[in-house]
Structure formats: structure tokens, C-alpha cells
Design an enzyme around this catalytic site. Structure first.
Site, PDB file in Angstrom:
ATOM      1  CG  ASN A 233      -2.154   7.908  12.486  1.00 26.01           C
ATOM      2  OD1 ASN A 233      -2.770   7.643  11.307  1.00 26.01           O
ATOM      3  ND2 ASN A 233      -1.957   6.676  13.122  1.00 26.01           N
TER       4      ASN A 233
ATOM      5  CE1 TYR B  96       6.134  -2.622   0.890  1.00 24.65           C
ATOM      6  CE2 TYR B  96       7.288  -2.743   2.966  1.00 24.65           C
ATOM      7  CZ  TYR B  96       6.733  -3.486   1.893  1.00 24.65           C
ATOM      8  OH  TYR B  96       6.985  -4.802   1.748  1.00 24.65           O
ATOM      9  N   GLY B  97       2.662  -1.032   3.618  1.00 24.55           N
ATOM     10  CA  GLY B  97       1.894  -1.782   4.447  1.00 24.55           C
ATOM     11  C   GLY B  97       0.565  -1.169   4.594  1.00 24.55           C
ATOM     12  CG  ASN B  98      -2.770   2.101   4.179  1.00 23.23           C
ATOM     13  OD1 ASN B  98      -3.682   1.604   3.402  1.00 23.23           O
ATOM     14  ND2 ASN B  98      -3.174   3.041   4.806  1.00 23.23           N
TER      15      ASN B  98
ATOM     16  CG  ASN C 177      -4.749   8.194   0.026  1.00 26.43           C
ATOM     17  OD1 ASN C 177      -3.995   7.463  -0.638  1.00 26.43           O
ATOM     18  ND2 ASN C 177      -4.290   9.566   0.130  1.00 26.43           N
TER      19      ASN C 177
ATOM     20  CD  GLU D 234       2.733   5.301  12.844  1.00 23.02           C
ATOM     21  OE1 GLU D 234       1.964   5.460  12.304  1.00 23.02           O
ATOM     22  OE2 GLU D 234       3.849   5.718  12.787  1.00 23.02           O
TER      23      GLU D 234
ATOM     24  CB  SER E  95      -1.908   3.875   0.946  1.00 22.17           C
ATOM     25  OG  SER E  95      -1.101   4.711   0.519  1.00 22.17           O
TER      26      SER E  95
ATOM     27  CG  ASP F 299      -6.778   2.789  13.887  1.00 23.71           C
ATOM     28  OD1 ASP F 299      -6.201   2.168  12.944  1.00 23.71           O
ATOM     29  OD2 ASP F 299      -6.877   4.340  13.708  1.00 23.71           O
TER      30      ASP F 299
ATOM     31  CG  HIS G 227      -2.051   2.463  12.460  1.00 25.99           C
ATOM     32  ND1 HIS G 227      -2.189   3.647  11.521  1.00 25.99           N
ATOM     33  CD2 HIS G 227      -0.664   2.794  12.781  1.00 25.99           C
ATOM     34  CE1 HIS G 227      -1.237   4.419  11.394  1.00 25.99           C
ATOM     35  NE2 HIS G 227      -0.340   3.968  11.983  1.00 25.99           N
TER      36      HIS G 227
ATOM     37  CB  CYS H 226      -8.216   6.805   9.821  1.00 26.48           C
ATOM     38  SG  CYS H 226      -7.363   5.380   9.702  1.00 26.48           S
TER      39      CYS H 226
ATOM     40  CG  HIS I 136       3.793  10.391   3.772  1.00 31.14           C
ATOM     41  ND1 HIS I 136       4.292   8.985   3.748  1.00 31.14           N
ATOM     42  CD2 HIS I 136       2.271  10.122   3.971  1.00 31.14           C
ATOM     43  CE1 HIS I 136       3.198   8.150   4.069  1.00 31.14           C
ATOM     44  NE2 HIS I 136       2.183   8.823   4.186  1.00 31.14           N
TER      45      HIS I 136
END
Length: 448
Positions: A110, A23-25, A365, A174, A28, A252, A250, A371, A137
């Protein structure tokens, strides 16, 4: 003594799937439930590693994790044989099974925060595994991450490892996705730049309203203390809460730094001028010349940045002092982003060249080139002390490619995650991988 920035890229795991867990990505969530191609994902990542190695950059590999994480499911009340645990979870709580199968450890930015020996009080390279406690996760990753990093950087004379911070919201950490280091040379003292989304204890700092701010100021400060960093070698900055609410989960995703250069979006930070002045002043005290490249919102919107992952790129130093930007294909597909990059590289500035890579499986994703890598600055003595099995070479690339071709599926959907055979396939593959990378026993199934 020579020094290097080594990129250790995450090897995509056999259970790579689009579970829509973050959530927030935006990427994804928008690609949730699509079928994935683990084999293609792993080969795309390996191709990037090989290409950078061929360009003369130091490149390493960081192993994936055992998935599904049956132990995590057992802690949540599922019992029986491994097959029965998976069967019960699929029947009673499919979202938990999907989470336990996530291959998100591929995004090793991360995995941990890393401080080189030139910055630390004891003169060792320090690693703190990220707790990633904002998402279930990901919160299950750090025990294995710590063992893998310990097997890669085992020499205690040169390397120090710290356990993840307490897994509570106040210390949400993170890793390197919110950490950058600026320096004149990789082996010289530098300034470590910690970016946080909120403060856990100080309400003077604004917070996003829609999406969670995953990194806290308090977590960043704790890591700096653990690593023995000098106050004059650290700068803290707050991410703009408005861009977090636009999908910048994030730092980045909105900024990238390397050497003496910060490449960032105009809307990335709060109190930007104050932060830039602090970086410039502190880097100057150790002989550096801080420089910044600001991308104006008039040229590239935050939405453009999020969709293209322009800033989730790798900014690499070349021998002539210029810089190379490694970007995903999505940047080329975005008309405004690509026009900006063409203008940037033709202007004769610091960033002279852009190279494009196909990382679609990872991008869908929510993870781009930056990343997929953990940066570790090492002098030549420290590099020689790294487990040689994880340093990319042409023979290792060949072995890993053959390994992927042998063990990975080329299609994976949510229903496939309920197949107990997938766990056996993953364990068989990882057991062989630890031999290829000379890691020893790092996975729970090898230890228990």
C-alpha cells in the site's frame, strides 16, 4: 540488459499492535485488542526476506514509520510535551492514540504504485505514494513514505517521485495492492492492470453495500497519467462489489499476477471475460502471451480465500519459466485451500511449487506475504542506482536481526501504547535503523 523484479519488504515497526482499526478487514477486526509480539513479527518478516534472497530473488527492505505519530495527535488538538500529548490522548481519546501507534506501514503493498521505465513516457521508474485516505491510521503515512522512497530511489536520472493524490474520497488510492503489471520480461514494455472498487463520478458502476470500496477508478486513472502510461499499456477492471462485502478490501486479497500470469478467484472481478480478453490483446501487442489461472468457487470459497489469504501470496518466476507461490501457514491449515494447492502444483501447469511461511503476527492483523512487499521492476543500471543500504544481503540480515533483538518488545497491549517510553524506544531504534540502511534523515524527529 538484464532486468529484475525486486521485492522490497516492509520491516515491521516497534509498535506493531492489534488495534482492530481496519473496518472491512476481517482479520484486523476479529483479532482486535489481543496482545501482539512486535519482536516476533519483525523476525518473521525478516526470515521471509532472507529465505527469498537465499533462493536467488532480488530482495530489499523498506523502513517502518515513527510511531506514535505525535504530530498527528497535535493536529487533532492535543498539546504539551510529547509525553503530555500521549497522556492526554490516552485519557481523552484512546482510539486516536491507538491509530497514531499503528504499524500498518509494514504492508508496503500500500505504500505506492510503481511503473517501470519500460512503460513510462520519460523512461524513468515512477513512484506515486498512496494517500490511503479511507482510514485515518493509514492516511498519515504518505509524507514519511515519500521521504523513505526518495532516500531509497534518489537518482533523478532513473527515478521520478509523485506526491500522493488529493486526500479526498473521490481519489482514494491504495497503491500496489490494487495494481499488477503483466509483461514477457521485466525490462520490456508491459500492460499495467489497475483494479478499482468504485467510481467517484460515474454511477453506472455498482458499489459494495457493507464495506467501503477503497480504490476509485479516478485515482487509478490519475496515477496512470502521472506515470506517463500509454492507453494501449493500461487495463482497468472493477473488483466485484460482492467480494468487497465479504472482506476482500484490496484486490491482492483475491488475485495476484506476475509476468504473463494472473492467478485469481472466479468471483474476483466484474465482466471477467471482457477484462481477460483486453489483457490478452494488449499484452500480445508487446509480444507477450497472457495466461490466467482461475480458482473456481467450488474448490475455494471467497470465505476460504479471505481466511487463508491464498491470493495474498507472492507469485515468483523461476529460471526454468515455472512459477513459485509463497503462501502463509494459514493456507496449509485450511483443508480446502491446501487440497486445491496440492492439485494445482501436481497438475504440471504454470505454478509448480508452493512454499509456506509463518507470518502469523502479520496475518492476525490482516496482511499476508503480498501485503508485506512492494514490487519494483528494475533493469541492471537502475538496480545499481538504488541506495545499496536497502538491498538485502547476509550481513544486512544479521544487522537487522540484531537490531530487532535489541530494540523491540516481545509483548504489546493497548495499555502499553500510553507509555511515553514507547515513543523514545521507537525513535532510538529508528535513528539507528537509518544509519544501518543509509537513509539519512527521513523521520520527523530527525528533521525538526
Amino acid at each position: 540488459m538484464k532486468s529484475y523484479e525486486v521485492n522490497f519488504d516492509g520491516l515491521v515497526g516497534p509498535t506493531h499492535n492489534y488495534g482492530g482499526l481496519s473496518y472491512g478487514n476481517v482479520a484486523s477486526q476479529s483479532n482486535s485488542q489481543q496482545s501482539s509480539n512486535p519482536k516476533e513479527a519483525a523476525l518473521q518478516g525478516l526470515a521471509k526476506m532472507k529465505a527469498l534472497m537465499d533462493m536467488g530473488f532480488q530482495q530489499g527492505v523498506l523502513a517502518p514509520q515513527e510511531r506514535p505519530d505525535v504530530a498527528a495527535l497535535r493536529r487533532l488538538g492535543f498539546s504539551g510535551t510529547d509525553a503530555q500529548v500521549i497522556e492526554r490522548a490516552a485519557k481523552e481519546a484512546m482510539p486516536l492514540l491507538v491509530a497514531s501507534c499503528s504499524a500498518s506501514s509494514m504492508w508496503v503493498a500500500n505504500a505506492a504504485t510503481v511503473s517501470p521505465s519500460a512503460d513510462t513516457a520519460d523512461g524513468r521508474v515512477h513512484f506515486t505514494a498512496a494517500n490511503l485516505n479511507c482510514k485515518f491510521h493509514r492516511s498519515i503515512e504518505h509524507p514519511t513514505t515519500s521521504r523513505v522512497l526518495g532516500a531509497m530511489f534518489a537518482n533523478q536520472q532513473h527515478f521520478a517521485h509523485h506526491a500522493a493524490l488529493p486526500a479526498v474520497a473521490q481519489f482514494g488510492d491504495e497503491g500496489a495492492a490494487n495494481h499488477t503489471r503483466f509483461c514477457r520480461e521485466y525490462g520490456e514494455a508491459g500492460v499495467e492492470f489497475f483494479v478499482f472498487g468504485r467510481s467517484a463520478f460515474d454511477n453506472r458502476f455498482p458499489a459494495p453495500q457493507k464495506y467501503p470500496a477503497r480504490q476509485t477508478l479516478e485515482a487509478s486513472q490519475a496515477v496512470a497519467r502521472l506515470h506517463g502510461l500509454r492507453d494501449e499499456g493500461v487495463v482497468y477492471a472493477q473488483q466485484n462489489p460482492n467480494v468487497i462485502d465479504q472482506g476482500v478490501f484490496h484486490n491482492d486479497v483475491i488475485a495476484v499476477g506476475n509476468g504473463e500470469v494472473l492467478f485469481y478467484h472466479e468471483d474476483a472481478f466484474l465482466e471477467t471475460d471482457k477484462m481477460l480478453a483486453e489483457l490478452q490483446g494488449k499484452l500480445a501487442k508487446v509480444g507477450g502471451n497472457f495466461q490466467s489461472v482461475c480458482v473456481p468457487r467450488s474448490a475455494v470459497t471467497v470465505d476460504d480465500a479471505v481466511r487463508s489469504y491464498l491470493f495474498n501470496s507472492q507469485l515468483l518466476s523461476r529460471p526454468d519459466g515455472s512459477m513459485l507461490l509463497i503462501v502463509p501457514q494459514e493456507c496449509q491449515a485450511n483443508e480446502r485451500v491446501w487440497a486445491y494447492l496440492q492439485s494445482l502444483t501436481s497438475s504440471g501447469g504454470l505454478i509448480r511449487e508452493v512454499k509456506v511461511f509463518d507470518l502469523k503476527q502479520s496475518m492476525q492483523n490482516g496482511g499476508g506475504p503480498a501485503c508485506l512487499r512492494l514490487r519494483v521492476a528494475l533493469n541492471e543500471t537502475e538496480l545499481a542506482a538504488v541506495n545499496p543500504g536497502v538491498i538485502m544481503t547476509a550481513p544486512l540480515y544479521g544487522s537487522l536481526t540484531a537490531w530487532v533483538e535489541k530494540h523491540y518488545r516481545d509483548r504489546l497491549s493497548e495499555t502499553d501504547l500510553a507509555d511515553p517510553q514507547l515513543l523514545l524506544e521507537c525513535r532510538t531504534a529508528l535513528d539507528e535503523l537509518t544509519q544501518i540502511l543509509k537513509l539519512g534523515a527521513v523521520y520527523p524527529f530527525q528533521i525538526n
